[in-house]
Design an enzyme around this catalytic site. Sequence first.
Site, PDB file in Angstrom:
ATOM      1  N   HIS A 157      42.980  42.425  37.697  1.00 37.78           N
ATOM      2  CA  HIS A 157      44.183  43.252  37.612  1.00 37.78           C
ATOM      3  C   HIS A 157      45.150  42.932  38.753  1.00 37.78           C
ATOM      4  O   HIS A 157      46.358  42.941  38.574  1.00 37.78           O
ATOM      5  CB  HIS A 157      43.805  44.737  37.631  1.00 37.78           C
ATOM      6  CG  HIS A 157      42.981  45.152  36.440  1.00 37.78           C
ATOM      7  ND1 HIS A 157      43.417  46.079  35.524  1.00 37.78           N
ATOM      8  CD2 HIS A 157      41.758  44.735  36.013  1.00 37.78           C
ATOM      9  CE1 HIS A 157      42.484  46.222  34.570  1.00 37.78           C
ATOM     10  NE2 HIS A 157      41.470  45.424  34.863  1.00 37.78           N
ATOM     11  N   ASP A 208      48.566  50.684  36.360  1.00 39.61           N
ATOM     12  CA  ASP A 208      47.422  50.206  35.588  1.00 39.61           C
ATOM     13  C   ASP A 208      46.908  51.250  34.607  1.00 39.61           C
ATOM     14  O   ASP A 208      46.976  52.448  34.847  1.00 39.61           O
ATOM     15  CB  ASP A 208      46.291  49.835  36.557  1.00 39.61           C
ATOM     16  CG  ASP A 208      45.329  48.853  35.938  1.00 39.61           C
ATOM     17  OD1 ASP A 208      45.486  47.653  36.208  1.00 39.61           O
ATOM     18  OD2 ASP A 208      44.451  49.289  35.162  1.00 39.61           O
ATOM     19  N   HIS A 254      34.318  33.350  29.786  1.00 33.44           N
ATOM     20  CA  HIS A 254      33.814  34.670  29.370  1.00 33.44           C
ATOM     21  C   HIS A 254      34.890  35.431  28.592  1.00 33.44           C
ATOM     22  O   HIS A 254      34.657  36.555  28.182  1.00 33.44           O
ATOM     23  CB  HIS A 254      33.356  35.461  30.588  1.00 33.44           C
ATOM     24  CG  HIS A 254      34.470  35.989  31.445  1.00 33.44           C
ATOM     25  ND1 HIS A 254      35.482  35.189  31.935  1.00 33.44           N
ATOM     26  CD2 HIS A 254      34.762  37.241  31.891  1.00 33.44           C
ATOM     27  CE1 HIS A 254      36.309  35.933  32.650  1.00 33.44           C
ATOM     28  NE2 HIS A 254      35.909  37.169  32.626  1.00 33.44           N
ATOM     29  N   ASN A 286      42.827  37.048  31.532  1.00 36.39           N
ATOM     30  CA  ASN A 286      43.568  36.149  32.428  1.00 36.39           C
ATOM     31  C   ASN A 286      43.081  34.713  32.274  1.00 36.39           C
ATOM     32  O   ASN A 286      43.874  33.786  32.145  1.00 36.39           O
ATOM     33  CB  ASN A 286      43.416  36.589  33.889  1.00 36.39           C
ATOM     34  CG  ASN A 286      44.036  37.951  34.126  1.00 36.39           C
ATOM     35  OD1 ASN A 286      45.246  38.119  34.047  1.00 36.39           O
ATOM     36  ND2 ASN A 286      43.197  38.943  34.383  1.00 36.39           N
ATOM     37  N   SER A 287      41.758  34.554  32.265  1.00 38.30           N
ATOM     38  CA  SER A 287      41.196  33.208  32.120  1.00 38.30           C
ATOM     39  C   SER A 287      41.603  32.613  30.781  1.00 38.30           C
ATOM     40  O   SER A 287      41.994  31.446  30.695  1.00 38.30           O
ATOM     41  CB  SER A 287      39.671  33.258  32.203  1.00 38.30           C
ATOM     42  OG  SER A 287      39.272  33.624  33.503  1.00 38.30           O
ATOM     43  N   GLU A 342      45.119  31.509  30.884  1.00 39.11           N
ATOM     44  CA  GLU A 342      45.241  30.335  31.756  1.00 39.11           C
ATOM     45  C   GLU A 342      44.767  29.089  31.025  1.00 39.11           C
ATOM     46  O   GLU A 342      45.354  28.009  31.143  1.00 39.11           O
ATOM     47  CB  GLU A 342      44.453  30.558  33.058  1.00 39.11           C
ATOM     48  CG  GLU A 342      45.126  31.573  33.997  1.00 39.11           C
ATOM     49  CD  GLU A 342      44.187  32.250  34.989  1.00 39.11           C
ATOM     50  OE1 GLU A 342      44.595  33.268  35.587  1.00 39.11           O
ATOM     51  OE2 GLU A 342      43.045  31.775  35.163  1.00 39.11           O
ATOM     52  N   ALA A 361      33.259  44.257  28.588  1.00 40.34           N
ATOM     53  CA  ALA A 361      34.642  44.752  28.464  1.00 40.34           C
ATOM     54  C   ALA A 361      35.216  44.464  27.068  1.00 40.34           C
ATOM     55  O   ALA A 361      34.535  44.659  26.064  1.00 40.34           O
ATOM     56  CB  ALA A 361      35.514  44.167  29.573  1.00 40.34           C
ATOM     57  N   GLU A 362      36.466  43.957  26.988  1.00 38.76           N
ATOM     58  CA  GLU A 362      37.068  43.696  25.672  1.00 38.76           C
ATOM     59  C   GLU A 362      36.939  42.221  25.307  1.00 38.76           C
ATOM     60  O   GLU A 362      37.613  41.699  24.439  1.00 38.76           O
ATOM     61  CB  GLU A 362      38.526  44.183  25.666  1.00 38.76           C
ATOM     62  CG  GLU A 362      39.615  43.211  26.086  1.00 38.76           C
ATOM     63  CD  GLU A 362      39.571  42.700  27.519  1.00 38.76           C
ATOM     64  OE1 GLU A 362      38.602  42.963  28.271  1.00 38.76           O
ATOM     65  OE2 GLU A 362      40.510  41.989  27.896  1.00 38.76           O
ATOM     66  N   GLN A 363      36.016  41.516  25.971  1.00 35.38           N
ATOM     67  CA  GLN A 363      35.945  40.059  25.844  1.00 35.38           C
ATOM     68  C   GLN A 363      35.541  39.576  24.449  1.00 35.38           C
ATOM     69  O   GLN A 363      35.962  38.500  24.033  1.00 35.38           O
ATOM     70  CB  GLN A 363      34.998  39.510  26.913  1.00 35.38           C
ATOM     71  CG  GLN A 363      35.563  39.717  28.319  1.00 35.38           C
ATOM     72  CD  GLN A 363      34.481  39.916  29.367  1.00 35.38           C
ATOM     73  OE1 GLN A 363      33.307  39.639  29.112  1.00 35.38           O
ATOM     74  NE2 GLN A 363      34.845  40.401  30.544  1.00 35.38           N
TER      75      GLN A 363
HETATM   76  N1  UDP Z   1      39.504  33.442  39.228  1.00 34.07           N
HETATM   77  C1  UDP Z   1      39.658  32.388  40.095  1.00 34.07           C
HETATM   78  N2  UDP Z   1      38.554  31.797  40.611  1.00 34.07           N
HETATM   79  C2  UDP Z   1      37.287  32.176  40.294  1.00 34.07           C
HETATM   80  C3  UDP Z   1      37.130  33.257  39.387  1.00 34.07           C
HETATM   81  C4  UDP Z   1      38.250  33.862  38.872  1.00 34.07           C
HETATM   82  O1  UDP Z   1      40.789  32.005  40.409  1.00 34.07           O
HETATM   83  O2  UDP Z   1      36.338  31.597  40.789  1.00 34.07           O
HETATM   84  C5  UDP Z   1      40.693  34.117  38.682  1.00 34.07           C
HETATM   85  C6  UDP Z   1      41.042  33.638  37.294  1.00 34.07           C
HETATM   86  O3  UDP Z   1      41.907  32.524  37.371  1.00 34.07           O
HETATM   87  C7  UDP Z   1      41.693  34.864  36.679  1.00 34.07           C
HETATM   88  C8  UDP Z   1      40.987  36.020  37.370  1.00 34.07           C
HETATM   89  O4  UDP Z   1      40.435  35.493  38.556  1.00 34.07           O
HETATM   90  O5  UDP Z   1      43.063  34.899  36.991  1.00 34.07           O
HETATM   91  C9  UDP Z   1      39.875  36.637  36.534  1.00 34.07           C
HETATM   92  O6  UDP Z   1      40.411  37.444  35.548  1.00 34.07           O
HETATM   93  P1  UDP Z   1      39.805  37.479  34.074  1.00 34.07           P
HETATM   94  O7  UDP Z   1      40.662  38.395  33.266  1.00 34.07           O
HETATM   95  O8  UDP Z   1      39.668  36.101  33.536  1.00 34.07           O
HETATM   96  O9  UDP Z   1      38.338  38.033  34.207  1.00 34.07           O
HETATM   97  P2  UDP Z   1      37.667  39.247  35.034  1.00 34.07           P
HETATM   98  O10 UDP Z   1      37.420  38.730  36.380  1.00 34.07           O
HETATM   99  O11 UDP Z   1      38.635  40.395  35.017  1.00 34.07           O
HETATM  100  O12 UDP Z   1      36.414  39.492  34.253  1.00 34.07           O
END
Ligand code: UDP
Length: 481
Positions: A21, A132, A371, A375-376, A379, A394-396
């Site tokens: 977040h 949020d 996963h 965000n991932s 990206e 979560a909502e994955q």
């Molecule tokens: N991230 C990163 N390096 C890592 C792990 C995560 O830069 O080793 C960043 C990733 O690029 C993303 C965020 O952390 O922007 C993780 O958000 P995501 O929604 O993918 O998953 P969450 O961590 O919330 O399960």
Amino acid sequence: MGSNHHRKLHVMFFPFMAYGHLIPTLDMAKLFSSRGAKSTILTTPLNSKILQKPIDTFKNLNPSLEIDIQIFDFPCVELGLPEGCENVDFFTSNNNDDRQYLTLKFFLSTRFFKDQLEKLLETTRPDCLIADMFFPWATEAAEKLNVPRLVFHGTGYFSLCSEYCIRVHNPQNRVASSCEPFVIPDLPGNIVITKEQIADRDEESEMGKFMIEVKESDVKSSGVIVNSFYELEPDYANFYKSVVVKRAWHIGPLSVYNRGFEEKAERGKKASIDEVECLKWLDSKKPDSVIYISFGSVACFKNEQLFEIAAGLETSGANFIWVVRKNTDDKEEWLPEGFEERVKGKGMIIRGWAPQVLILDHQATGGFVTHCGWNSLLEGVAAGLPMVTWPVGAEQFYNEKLVTQVLRTGVSVGAKKHVRTTGDFISREKVDKAVREVLVGEEADERRERAKKLAEMAKAAVEEGGSSFNELNNFIEEFTS
Ligand code: UDP
């Protein structure tokens, strides 16, 4: 045009304290300020330390832009949390029950911010507050002071719509077993899922009640800001805007606003490896030949699962960068004997935090085992990568369906069940098969082709005249007047 048009918009951002977040909120605050607004991020002392460096970098690059942090008090011990527990990342227990208890406590503790927020809104009078989803009480606080409150969930339209349709129709109550697939009613696209893949919460539990509050505050707020772009999920953007909430604006993918090396490398935590070395290693590999494996900032697999991943990667023969999130005091009992020797030159393990966007954007990277954190996922989309989807919690699982059933840019590793933090168990054979499938073959080429088109659309969406660019313009115009 009236003088209002030239007034500077002041936007307050209030992210939930977890990397998934904080990172997109930071990107969003930078984006708004680069479009002429003044951005203020509200957060706690320890989280402000995480955000300060990237903000300083941004300010150095753009000295005339306005972006600042406002610190709120969050007395953890007084609130019944461990000392300094200001971020989900600081939950150290590997025990699922402990984590669940702590998570609920953490969610409920944030209500402590309410008085501070009201005072700040009263003295500074921002034009809007983008808070949020996990701060449902913020709607009331903002309403009291006549400040429009927008919600930021951090996820995309597809999962928001799926979750809505399931909440309204409860199809999971009409299946014979938890693993029987069903179509999500009302949702465009005949999307298939199972009961054990959705987080079915008891509405009477404390967490269940909290989530009801969250959903109610969505509807009561002035609208929703979505980190997505129209071309990625047009049917679901339309559905969400016409059926689920009053208003929504999509302004993503937020990660692509980070352009230079420094900005991409510093999006939160300091990387556990030297970024330049990592890129040099990638430079030595052929285009699209490396698979990147990461499960985000929260999931934490058991040793036996890590062991299977290692074995599967080794037999797949692929080049890889594998990010392993482990507590530093854990013994390394998760690697097959001699593994690192054998894969030397072929594979790299990053223990801790990876410079993810730098790696995804490198031409040698050809696939992403993810996963499906939103965000991932985005990206990966922005980098034009086919994916192996491996949802954990979560909502994955919804996000996975977007990739496998709608975009058709990925293959599922075969996770059957929603299991918080530790995930469903996946064998080495499945890891091996999914990695090969995504990297080589005719279907792999087709997936890659589709993924590359999406990446072009993602970039076009944020350029001048693109769909996300225009939505942000509309938003700024509307809230400035
Ligand atoms: N991230 C990163 N390096 C890592 C792990 C995560 O830069 O080793 C960043 C990733 O690029 C993303 C965020 O952390 O922007 C993780 O958000 P995501 O929604 O993918 O998953 P969450 O961590 O919330 O399960």
